[in-house]
Design a protein around this motif. Sequence first.
Motif, mmCIF file in Angstrom:
data_model
loop_
_atom_site.group_PDB
_atom_site.id
_atom_site.type_symbol
_atom_site.label_atom_id
_atom_site.label_comp_id
_atom_site.label_asym_id
_atom_site.label_seq_id
_atom_site.Cartn_x
_atom_site.Cartn_y
_atom_site.Cartn_z
ATOM 1 N N LEU A 298 48.725 43.515 54.936
ATOM 2 C CA LEU A 298 48.309 43.610 56.266
ATOM 3 C C LEU A 298 47.540 44.806 56.742
ATOM 4 N N GLU A 299 48.309 45.969 56.405
ATOM 5 C CA GLU A 299 47.582 47.293 56.541
ATOM 6 C C GLU A 299 46.305 47.485 55.960
ATOM 7 N N ARG A 300 45.980 46.598 55.119
ATOM 8 C CA ARG A 300 44.450 46.688 54.518
ATOM 9 C C ARG A 300 43.828 45.263 54.680
ATOM 10 N N LEU A 301 44.079 44.778 56.022
ATOM 11 C CA LEU A 301 43.563 43.382 56.342
ATOM 12 C C LEU A 301 42.200 42.690 55.890
ATOM 13 N N ASN A 302 41.428 43.572 55.355
ATOM 14 C CA ASN A 302 40.051 43.400 54.992
ATOM 15 C C ASN A 302 39.854 43.196 53.567
ATOM 16 N N GLU A 303 41.122 43.549 52.901
ATOM 17 C CA GLU A 303 41.104 43.529 51.231
ATOM 18 C C GLU A 303 41.994 42.386 50.817
ATOM 19 N N LEU A 304 41.492 41.967 49.539
ATOM 20 C CA LEU A 304 42.318 41.128 49.003
ATOM 21 C C LEU A 304 42.381 41.602 47.384
ATOM 22 N N GLU A 305 43.337 41.487 46.521
ATOM 23 C CA GLU A 305 43.387 42.234 45.470
ATOM 24 C C GLU A 305 43.642 40.780 44.437
ATOM 25 N N PHE A 306 42.702 40.920 43.290
ATOM 26 C CA PHE A 306 42.699 39.721 42.367
ATOM 27 C C PHE A 306 42.660 40.113 41.111
ATOM 28 N N TYR A 307 43.764 39.144 40.293
ATOM 29 C CA TYR A 307 43.791 39.750 38.918
ATOM 30 C C TYR A 307 43.560 38.654 38.074
ATOM 31 N N ASP A 308 42.422 38.516 37.195
ATOM 32 C CA ASP A 308 41.857 37.356 36.397
ATOM 33 C C ASP A 308 42.634 37.703 35.073
ATOM 34 N N ALA A 309 43.450 36.962 34.539
ATOM 35 C CA ALA A 309 44.067 37.098 33.266
ATOM 36 C C ALA A 309 43.193 36.363 32.238
ATOM 37 N N SER A 310 42.077 35.805 32.504
ATOM 38 C CA SER A 310 41.245 35.671 31.378
ATOM 39 C C SER A 310 40.189 36.691 30.876
ATOM 40 N N GLU A 311 40.292 37.567 31.794
ATOM 41 C CA GLU A 311 39.574 38.732 31.074
ATOM 42 C C GLU A 311 40.167 39.711 30.047
ATOM 43 N N PRO A 312 39.407 40.356 29.025
ATOM 44 C CA PRO A 312 39.857 41.032 28.002
ATOM 45 C C PRO A 312 40.982 42.108 28.404
ATOM 46 N N ALA A 313 41.881 42.265 27.754
ATOM 47 C CA ALA A 313 42.979 43.062 28.100
ATOM 48 C C ALA A 313 42.581 44.591 28.282
ATOM 49 N N GLU A 314 41.467 45.003 27.773
ATOM 50 C CA GLU A 314 40.889 46.400 27.683
ATOM 51 C C GLU A 314 40.254 46.863 29.049
ATOM 52 N N ALA A 315 39.917 45.653 29.644
ATOM 53 C CA ALA A 315 39.217 45.802 30.813
ATOM 54 C C ALA A 315 39.910 45.079 32.142
ATOM 55 N N ALA A 316 40.907 44.465 31.813
ATOM 56 C CA ALA A 316 41.651 43.554 32.968
ATOM 57 C C ALA A 316 42.308 44.703 33.784
ATOM 58 N N GLY A 317 42.498 43.978 35.234
ATOM 59 C CA GLY A 317 43.327 45.083 36.070
ATOM 60 C C GLY A 317 42.879 44.373 37.341
ATOM 61 N N PHE A 318 43.985 44.706 38.469
ATOM 62 C CA PHE A 318 43.667 44.051 39.688
ATOM 63 C C PHE A 318 42.482 44.818 40.402
#
Length: 406
Positions: A298-318
């Motif tokens: 809520l202290e960053r209420l205009n932001e959402l963090e999303f992690y997609d596990a289908s992405e290649p491991a070497e480029a994946a991240g929130f």
Amino acid sequence: MDSQHSVAPLGVGMVGYAFMGAAHSQAWRTAGRVFDLPLRPVMAAVCGRDPEGVRRAAQGHGWAAAETDWRALIARPDVQLVDICTPGASHAEIAVAALEAGKHVLCEKPLANNVDEAEAMAQAAARAAQGGIRSMVGFNYRRTPALALARQLVAEGRLGALRHVRAQYLQDWIVDPDFPLVWRLQQEHAGSGALGDLGAHIVDLAQYLAGERLTGVTALTETFVRSRPLPVTAGALAGNSTAGVPRGVVTVDDAALFNGRFASGAVASFEATRFATGRKNVLRIELNGEHGSLSFDLERLNELEFYDASEPAEAAGFRRILVTEPKHPYLEAWWPPGHVLGYEHTFVHQIRDLVHAIAAGQDPLPSFEDGLQVQRVIAAVESSAATGSAWTSVQQPAVVTEAAPA
């Protein structure tokens, strides 16, 4: 302005005018100026017990009239909707009376102080709905654009099967042991402490985002400061000293921690406390699924963090999603991309959705039944904490109707 006056009015009467009353007042003033609403909210009257206080509130917040008896407010012919912003102890009586009088109702959370009261309110709402009268409970954080987007992503299957939800709501406004014994610290007025005040929000959000209900919990609660000075006038506390001031017993929890399980088997953990020193209004929630994760603060209420596990491991991240695009929930009516919104906008969005539902003849969400479900979870937490039970089932209605996402 002409277009605003070309649609039918919706006369609003509000009971209570303190913190929540101020937030709701701003929302009623603003919603029709930002969104193209099918009904025109008219701020007919505000109600409070103190004649001078409610008169000042009416003038300051833009209400046309002031009342000192909520029954008189409900009886007013220019009031078609009653907005309840009082402590929980009065929610059931006011809401049931308003619904039986044929008035739509918006009621602040938690819906009531106990399950029996919440059940009576849900039953009254169901009866009223048969005659076209609508009701909604005010879990405003559902209207945060980032959380509404999170619900969309979960509903689209972007996380896959849900595995874990963890939620925190942290405040510190009563860490001083000499903070006075206000109504929120008394069970007869508030029902419960951090559990109902803060925990209700994260329980509702967890169930809303997951799209399913909690079926059981195991919990503990604690009251760290068990007596506090009785409220007195500021002038009586010379030098902020409470020496000689009578103290009263705190009858609610200061903190609640509990684990839960959803109907699908996903697990959840919750923390609600007013003793997180240095934390003013921290609400965090994270969902972990087989295909990805979502995280919100809520202290960053205009932001959402999303992690997609289908992405290649070497480029994946929130990755950070700045939720300010016109296609994001509610943002079509506001500012250009990148221009952020605030806490008060969640109440504006709440009014927007409620008015649209009333005009369309639809039951708005979250419903009183949704509020009752949260109350059942709170009751299970209280029971588990009181008995030391390793597991306490959440009472379920005879027929479960899952709420669709907003």
